[in-house]
Design a protein around this motif. Structure first.
Motif, short mmCIF file in Angstrom:
data_model
loop_
_atom_site.label_atom_id
_atom_site.label_comp_id
_atom_site.label_asym_id
_atom_site.label_seq_id
_atom_site.Cartn_x
_atom_site.Cartn_y
_atom_site.Cartn_z
N GLY A 56 -11.45 -17.73 18.70
CA GLY A 56 -10.64 -16.62 19.19
C GLY A 56 -9.65 -16.12 18.17
O GLY A 56 -9.43 -14.91 18.03
N LEU A 90 -10.97 -12.94 24.95
CA LEU A 90 -10.68 -14.35 25.16
C LEU A 90 -11.27 -14.85 26.47
O LEU A 90 -11.73 -15.98 26.57
CB LEU A 90 -9.16 -14.58 25.14
N GLN A 136 -12.77 -22.77 21.63
CA GLN A 136 -12.35 -21.39 21.90
C GLN A 136 -11.24 -20.92 20.97
O GLN A 136 -11.25 -19.77 20.51
CB GLN A 136 -11.90 -21.29 23.35
#
Length: 326
Positions: free
Chosen positions: A113, A219, A109
């Motif tokens: 991100g 996110l 992530q």
């Protein structure tokens, strides 16, 4: 022993240099988050905006996450030193399972991100009225991502050095009489994981919770999507293991074991964390609806079923060679 009769420290030559490097790298990756947590527990809220709800009612959560980071330091030492190979298997496997479950999503992530945020805002992180300041988020989640990569590498090296020879020596054999039960458990775990994956991916494509700050929706969606894909990995991994067991072929770690291990660990870790937060009525937990709470409960159930079934299949498939981790 030196000529003057005094014992001098010498490096442990039985531990590869790559593992020693992983040890120090993992501890270095843990330190930024560890330092912040110590400061926050002490009441020094560096990196937290004055308007953040993290100023009130988060002491218990900070203590819990501080304890988890201390455990991570212990794992870094156990994985990369000889005495770690003498520990009971469960004392290493369970924390590693939960730890990789927590950290693997961050390893995926965070870089995605950051790139997305750079392309859309010109900054790695840009939030409005977030729980922490932008730089704090960058430091903390970069630490998580690096921990995830290094912890997985250290655990892989540890498992290979402790149990690798036994896996390679396991002989092919006929499927055992209990393979029907293991198939039922594997299918059940995969079905539960599919439900979790569907709910997570629906959340990723749907509307984020209203309490999230303006800079968080992308996110939030990304995190839910990564967890949904890891739930799919858990289901695929346990079905592959069960299929191998059913044919009586030799069980090799390959791809199926990491998929089931990391996927089930992620479901269990995050599902348990969020379920406990809701039960303890921690700040902001009352703003989650019934569907997210059902998702977390199902995730815990799915993760535990897949984890236990995977352990059973490995023990069953290698019993002849005495391979079950001890």
């Amino acid at each position: 022993m030196s000529g003057d009769g005094k014992r001098r420290w010498t490096p442990d030559r039985s531990v590869p240099r790559s593992m020693v490097a992983l040890r120090y790298g993992l501890i270095a990756a843990i330190l930024p988050y560890l330092v912040l947590k110590v400061l926050w527990v002490a009441g020094v809220m560096v990196g937290v905006p004055d308007s953040s709800p993290a100023h009130d009612g988060w002491q218990g959560a900070n203590l819990a996450t501080l304890a988890l980071d201390v455990v991570a330091v212990g794992l870094a030492l156990a994985f990369t030193q000889r005495w770690g190979r003498r520990l009971p298997a469960w004392s290493v496997l369970v924390p590693a399972w939960i730890g990789t479950g927590f950290l693997t999503p961050a390893a995926v992530q965070v870089p995605v991100g950051f790139v997305y945020s750079l392309l859309t805002t010109g900054q790695p992180v840009r939030m409005t009225d977030g729980l922490v300041e932008d730089w704090t988020y960058t430091v903390v989640y970069s630490s998580f991502a690096l921990q995830g990569v290094l912890l997985a590498a250290a655990f892989a090296g540890y498992a290979r050095s402790r149990w690798g020879d036994r896996y390679r020596s396991a002989a092919d054999g006929e499927p055992r009489s209990t393979h029907g039960v293991s198939m039922v458990l594997a299918v059940t775990g995969a079905a539960l994981a599919a439900v979790v994956a569907g709910l997570r991916l629906s959340a990723a494509l749907g509307t984020p919770d209203d309490w999230r700050a303006d800079g968080w929706p992308a996110l939030v969606r990304l995190g839910a999507g990564v967890e949904g894909l890891l739930a799919c990995c858990a289901g695929a991994g346990i079905l592959a293991l069960a299929a191998t067991s059913r044919t009586g072929r030799r069980l090799r770690p390959g791809i199926a074991v990491p998929l089931a291990f990391v996927g089930s660990g992620t479901m269990t870790a995050y599902g348990l964390l969020r379920t406990m937060a809701a039960l303890a009525a921690l700040p902001l937990s009352d703003l989650t609806g019934p569907v997210p709470r059902l998702t977390e409960f199902t995730a815990v159930l799915a993760g535990v079923v897949v984890g236990i079934t995977g352990s059973y299949l490995l023990a069953e498939g290698h019993a002849r060679a005495g391979v079950f981790p001890t």
